[in-house]
Design an enzyme around this catalytic site. Structure first.
Site, PDB file in Angstrom:
ATOM      1  N   THR A 134      30.442 -32.210 -10.619  1.00 12.59           N
ATOM      2  CA  THR A 134      29.543 -33.074 -11.391  1.00 12.59           C
ATOM      3  C   THR A 134      28.168 -32.400 -11.502  1.00 12.59           C
ATOM      4  O   THR A 134      27.820 -31.537 -10.687  1.00 12.59           O
ATOM      5  CB  THR A 134      29.430 -34.461 -10.742  1.00 12.59           C
ATOM      6  OG1 THR A 134      28.995 -34.324  -9.397  1.00 12.59           O
ATOM      7  CG2 THR A 134      30.780 -35.171 -10.764  1.00 12.59           C
ATOM      8  N   THR A 152      24.568 -32.902 -11.206  1.00 13.08           N
ATOM      9  CA  THR A 152      23.530 -32.767 -10.179  1.00 13.08           C
ATOM     10  C   THR A 152      24.080 -32.146  -8.903  1.00 13.08           C
ATOM     11  O   THR A 152      23.418 -31.317  -8.255  1.00 13.08           O
ATOM     12  CB  THR A 152      22.892 -34.129  -9.871  1.00 13.08           C
ATOM     13  OG1 THR A 152      22.338 -34.682 -11.075  1.00 13.08           O
ATOM     14  CG2 THR A 152      21.794 -34.011  -8.831  1.00 13.08           C
ATOM     15  N   CYS A 153      25.298 -32.527  -8.544  1.00 17.69           N
ATOM     16  CA  CYS A 153      25.926 -31.988  -7.334  1.00 17.69           C
ATOM     17  C   CYS A 153      26.123 -30.482  -7.443  1.00 17.69           C
ATOM     18  O   CYS A 153      25.977 -29.750  -6.457  1.00 17.69           O
ATOM     19  CB  CYS A 153      27.274 -32.669  -7.091  1.00 17.69           C
ATOM     20  SG  CYS A 153      27.180 -34.467  -6.982  1.00 17.69           S
ATOM     21  N   SER A 154      26.450 -30.009  -8.640  1.00 15.99           N
ATOM     22  CA  SER A 154      26.777 -28.597  -8.844  1.00 15.99           C
ATOM     23  C   SER A 154      25.569 -27.722  -9.141  1.00 15.99           C
ATOM     24  O   SER A 154      25.565 -26.532  -8.816  1.00 15.99           O
ATOM     25  CB  SER A 154      27.794 -28.461  -9.989  1.00 15.99           C
ATOM     26  OG  SER A 154      28.996 -29.133  -9.682  1.00 15.99           O
ATOM     27  N   LEU A 187      24.451 -29.076  -3.823  1.00 20.89           N
ATOM     28  CA  LEU A 187      25.143 -28.058  -3.035  1.00 20.89           C
ATOM     29  C   LEU A 187      24.425 -26.709  -3.062  1.00 20.89           C
ATOM     30  O   LEU A 187      24.219 -26.100  -2.004  1.00 20.89           O
ATOM     31  CB  LEU A 187      26.591 -27.916  -3.503  1.00 20.89           C
ATOM     32  CG  LEU A 187      27.403 -26.792  -2.837  1.00 20.89           C
ATOM     33  CD1 LEU A 187      27.422 -26.929  -1.322  1.00 20.89           C
ATOM     34  CD2 LEU A 187      28.839 -26.759  -3.398  1.00 20.89           C
TER      35      LEU A 187
END
Length: 208
Positions: free
Chosen positions: A81, A83-85, A89
């Site tokens: 996704t 923001t996560c990517s 992270l």
């Protein structure tokens, strides 16, 4: 002696067990301060030999991740996704050595995705895979697949996205410092609501 110490003792015992959950007979215990919270087994991946001819799934417990360690855990809504990517992270991966230099033994990223998705996401993100038998997946940030959301539910961080994004059940975004199973600090994005339109990312980042 007297009623006051008795009341204090009763209050103390109640505080220890107020949030005691029993999701699984095989569950392990994670301590949140002085409050017990039952956290079930987490399934992880162990050995990978491309091209997917042999992948061994192994069962991990909270002891594997937290016992006798001081660790940072950050949880996010989903692998691959935006923001996560692009931020969450990568921020922890790039700050991994700096975080360990501050008295931390390990850094974990948790998401309600299965082990196969989490591994592919890690590879897609350029994380270096640790192929040592029995390893926790990658050489720096370790990815924890909470596929059945049991850990997430036990933490009280389960969130349903239905009309928004169509995710279904996922983890809310948060981070925490855990010392031998005891949560020292916890940073939860606010406001935590079901089916949230906004995806706040202010306090659970690596810099915080």
């Amino acid at each position: 002696n007297g009623p006051f110490p008795k009341r204090r003792a009763i209050a103390f015992l109640m505080s220890r067990f107020t949030l005691a959950f029993a999701f699984s007979l095989r569950a392990k215990i994670l301590l949140i301060g002085s409050v017990r919270c039952c956290v079930p087994l987490v399934v992880g991946f162990e050995e990978r030999n491309p091209p997917l001819t042999h992948i061994s799934l192994s069962v991990r417990t909270t002891d594997d991740y937290f016992k006798n360690k001081r660790v940072v855990v950050f949880a996010l809504p989903g692998a691959f996704t935006p923001t996560c990517s692009t931020s969450h992270l990568p921020g922890y991966e790039s700050s991994y050595n700096e975080i360990l230099a501050n008295g931390i033994d390990e850094v974990y990223c948790l998401s309600v995705n299965d082990a196969f998705v989490m591994r592919q996401w890690g590879l897609h993100q350029g994380l270096t895979e640790d192929e040592t038998p029995g390893s926790l997946g990658f050489t720096k940030v370790k990815l924890i697949p909470d596929g059945a959301a049991e850990f997430t539910r036990a933490m009280g961080m389960s969130t349903e996205w239905t009309t928004e994004r169509g995710f279904g059940e996922r983890s809310w975004r948060y981070s925490m410092v855990v010392d031998n199973g005891v949560i020292e600090k916890m940073f939860v994005e606010e406001p935590k609501i079901q089916n949230s339109g906004p995806d706040p990312f202010d306090v659970s980042d690596a810099e915080t």
